[in-house]
Write an enzyme that holds these catalytic residues in place. Structure first.
Site, mmCIF file in Angstrom:
data_model
loop_
_atom_site.group_PDB
_atom_site.id
_atom_site.type_symbol
_atom_site.label_atom_id
_atom_site.label_comp_id
_atom_site.label_asym_id
_atom_site.label_seq_id
_atom_site.Cartn_x
_atom_site.Cartn_y
_atom_site.Cartn_z
ATOM 1 N N GLU A 41 0.831 -1.205 0.000
ATOM 2 C CA GLU A 41 0.000 0.000 0.000
ATOM 3 C C GLU A 41 0.871 1.262 0.000
ATOM 4 O O GLU A 41 0.527 2.269 -0.625
ATOM 5 C CB GLU A 41 -0.921 0.016 1.213
ATOM 6 C CG GLU A 41 -1.999 -1.061 1.207
ATOM 7 C CD GLU A 41 -1.491 -2.413 1.690
ATOM 8 O OE1 GLU A 41 -2.252 -3.389 1.636
ATOM 9 O OE2 GLU A 41 -0.308 -2.499 2.126
ATOM 10 N N PRO A 76 11.688 -13.107 -1.551
ATOM 11 C CA PRO A 76 10.510 -13.389 -0.715
ATOM 12 C C PRO A 76 9.730 -12.120 -0.398
ATOM 13 O O PRO A 76 10.302 -11.029 -0.288
ATOM 14 C CB PRO A 76 11.121 -13.991 0.561
ATOM 15 C CG PRO A 76 12.472 -14.485 0.143
ATOM 16 C CD PRO A 76 12.939 -13.510 -0.901
ATOM 17 N N ARG A 77 8.425 -12.280 -0.280
ATOM 18 C CA ARG A 77 7.554 -11.137 0.001
ATOM 19 C C ARG A 77 7.847 -10.527 1.370
ATOM 20 O O ARG A 77 7.844 -9.311 1.539
ATOM 21 C CB ARG A 77 6.084 -11.608 -0.061
ATOM 22 C CG ARG A 77 5.056 -10.598 0.418
ATOM 23 C CD ARG A 77 4.935 -9.440 -0.519
ATOM 24 N NE ARG A 77 3.857 -8.548 -0.142
ATOM 25 C CZ ARG A 77 3.670 -7.358 -0.676
ATOM 26 N NH1 ARG A 77 4.486 -6.922 -1.604
ATOM 27 N NH2 ARG A 77 2.675 -6.592 -0.291
ATOM 28 N N MET A 115 15.514 -4.645 1.053
ATOM 29 C CA MET A 115 14.233 -3.942 1.006
ATOM 30 C C MET A 115 14.315 -2.776 0.029
ATOM 31 O O MET A 115 15.351 -2.136 -0.126
ATOM 32 C CB MET A 115 13.869 -3.422 2.401
ATOM 33 C CG MET A 115 13.609 -4.514 3.431
ATOM 34 S SD MET A 115 12.122 -5.462 3.066
ATOM 35 C CE MET A 115 10.866 -4.189 3.289
ATOM 36 N N GLY A 116 13.195 -2.507 -0.634
ATOM 37 C CA GLY A 116 13.095 -1.334 -1.488
ATOM 38 C C GLY A 116 13.797 -1.439 -2.822
ATOM 39 O O GLY A 116 14.075 -0.416 -3.453
ATOM 40 N N ASN A 146 1.324 -7.732 -6.745
ATOM 41 C CA ASN A 146 1.219 -6.713 -7.776
ATOM 42 C C ASN A 146 2.128 -7.016 -8.976
ATOM 43 O O ASN A 146 3.335 -7.141 -8.835
ATOM 44 C CB ASN A 146 1.590 -5.359 -7.157
ATOM 45 C CG ASN A 146 1.611 -4.241 -8.165
ATOM 46 O OD1 ASN A 146 0.962 -4.310 -9.190
ATOM 47 N ND2 ASN A 146 2.382 -3.213 -7.869
#
Length: 426
Positions: free
Chosen positions: A60, A268-269, A315-316, A341
């Site tokens: 989000e 991985p998510r 991350m990112g 997504n």
């Protein structure tokens, strides 16, 4: 269910919330930070009128990036407050926006905590991203005459059936929202069936998310590092945002595909699973590197001819990973998690593969398949066969990549429509 019953149930669960935070804190210590905010206690300076935007977690927050940047540009006299539920969402906010926004945790949806939050920040408007429906929060905003907009709203058939069981509390909550900006006609239809009234079709803001400027440079650097002593043109396959149990299936599909010199990247998510996936690769006797350990020194020390997997434990960097690969599988879809997504991969012009379970992004997935940007596979065998086809046929891969870019470009514009929806309240 009435709101009083809903509130009573939450109060019964409230004593267990510290235990939940402690439990999650065992694997992710960040859950133990800022815990007072979850009960409505804040100590930040509020010096300007507040525009409040709620983004639960990473997805989000990333989806909201175009809207956040537009709000910062259009309303410089306001303080932009982002609320989150997870530490990863909060960390993503820090990466994307730094000190340009204020960020806190949204409190648990019990009246005393909600009232503290609303009294402390007194926002001019609240914007909830996607399907965040907290009924005491909605009621608190209505009581204080704070406009509350549900933006980029999506509602799958499965979620609609679940929400339907809530009855009165859901209907009252939806009807108390000032406006709803739905992603698609199908989302709007399901929301109307549940009692929502003020609905506009605004599209999906995720199509407006642009890759970070440095993503291409980092991808070039990453490919160079991983290509040392491997020769030009090593094929790269990405499995992004994978969920629990999918990594083993991905490994099996890659084994069946048997593509020479293939480098597979698994991201991985959830970051708390990085070590778990590393252990899976280790037990599978697969030579791999971790992105977090990848440096020029490491590259020189290892024989990269033997490295067949890269574990994306950073991350990112999803745009960097997408820019690095030649084809991407979108996780959460091979097993019944509902999918993740696929729009970011399309915006980078990559052929996209998805599994049978995409109910969280069903319309976008169907549109991408129809556009020729994505290919749906039903199982491990089909995934292996499709990988073989893509990496053996350059023209097919290039055509899918071009279709992905066109699909992404055709569906932009939701940010402007959402701004038009909310500007009457600011």
């Amino acid at each position: 269910m009435t709101r009083n019953l809903y509130t009573c149930l939450l109060y019964l669960l409230l004593p267990f919330t510290p235990l939940k935070l402690l439990w999650r804190g065992r694997k992710q210590p960040e859950y133990l930070a800022h815990w007072r905010e979850r009960y409505g206690f804040y100590h930040l300076a509020v010096q300007q009128p507040v525009i409040w935007l709620h983004c639960v977690s990473v997805g989000e927050t990333r989806a909201a990036e175009p809207l956040v940047k537009a709000l910062l540009g259009q309303y410089p006299q306001h303080q932009l407050l982002l609320t989150h539920t997870t530490p990863t969402g909060r960390a993503t906010s820090e990466q994307l926006f730094g000190t340009r926004v204020t960020r806190v945790y949204l409190p648990y949806d019990v009246p005393f905590a909600v009232n503290r939050f609303l009294k402390y920040f007194s926002p001019s408007i609240g914007i909830l991203m996607e399907t965040e429906l907290w009924f005491n929060l909605i009621a608190g905003c209505q009581q204080r005459n704070i406009p509350l907009v549900l933006a980029n709203a999506r509602l799958s058939e499965k979620s609609a059936l679940g929400y339907q069981k809530l009855g009165k509390v859901l209907t009252e909550g939806l009807q108390s929202l000032s406006k709803i900006g739905a992603q698609t006609e199908a989302d709007a239809g399901r929301l109307k069936q549940l009692g929502a009234q003020e609905i506009n079709i605004t599209g999906n803001i995720k199509f407006d998310v642009a890759p970070q400027k440095e993503a291409y440079d980092l991808a070039k650097q990453l490919r160079t590092q991983l290509g040392v002593n491997l020769g030009a043109g090593r094929p790269v396959f990405l499995a992004g945002s994978t969920r629990d149990g999918e990594e083993a299936l991905i490994i099996e599909a890659v084994r069946q595909a048997n593509i020479p010199h293939l480098l597979s990247i698994i991201v991985p998510r959830h970051p708390q699973r990085f070590d778990e996936v590393a252990e899976l690769l280790r037990k599978s006797n697969l030579a791999f590197l971790r992105r977090s350990n990848l440096s020029q020194t490491n590259c020189e020390a290892k024989d990269l001819n033997s490295v067949s997997y890269l574990l994306g434990d950073s991350m990112g960097e999803m745009f960097t990973y997408y820019a690095t690969c030649d084809a991407a599988f979108i996780g959460g879809s091979l097993l019944p998690f509902g999918g993740q997504n696929l729009i970011e991969a399309c915006s980078m012009g990559k052929p996209v593969l998805i599994g049978p379970h995409t109910f969280n992004f069903e319309e976008a997935a169907q549109m991408a398949v129809i556009a020729g940007a994505a290919c749906r596979v039903q199982n491990v065998t089909e995934l292996a066969q499709t990988l073989q086809s893509l990496f053996n046929q350059d023209e097919q891969r290039q055509a899918m990549g071009e279709a992905s870019l066109q699909f992404s470009e055709r569906n932009r514009g939701a940010t402007e429509k959402t701004l038009n929806l909310i500007k009457a309240y600011i």
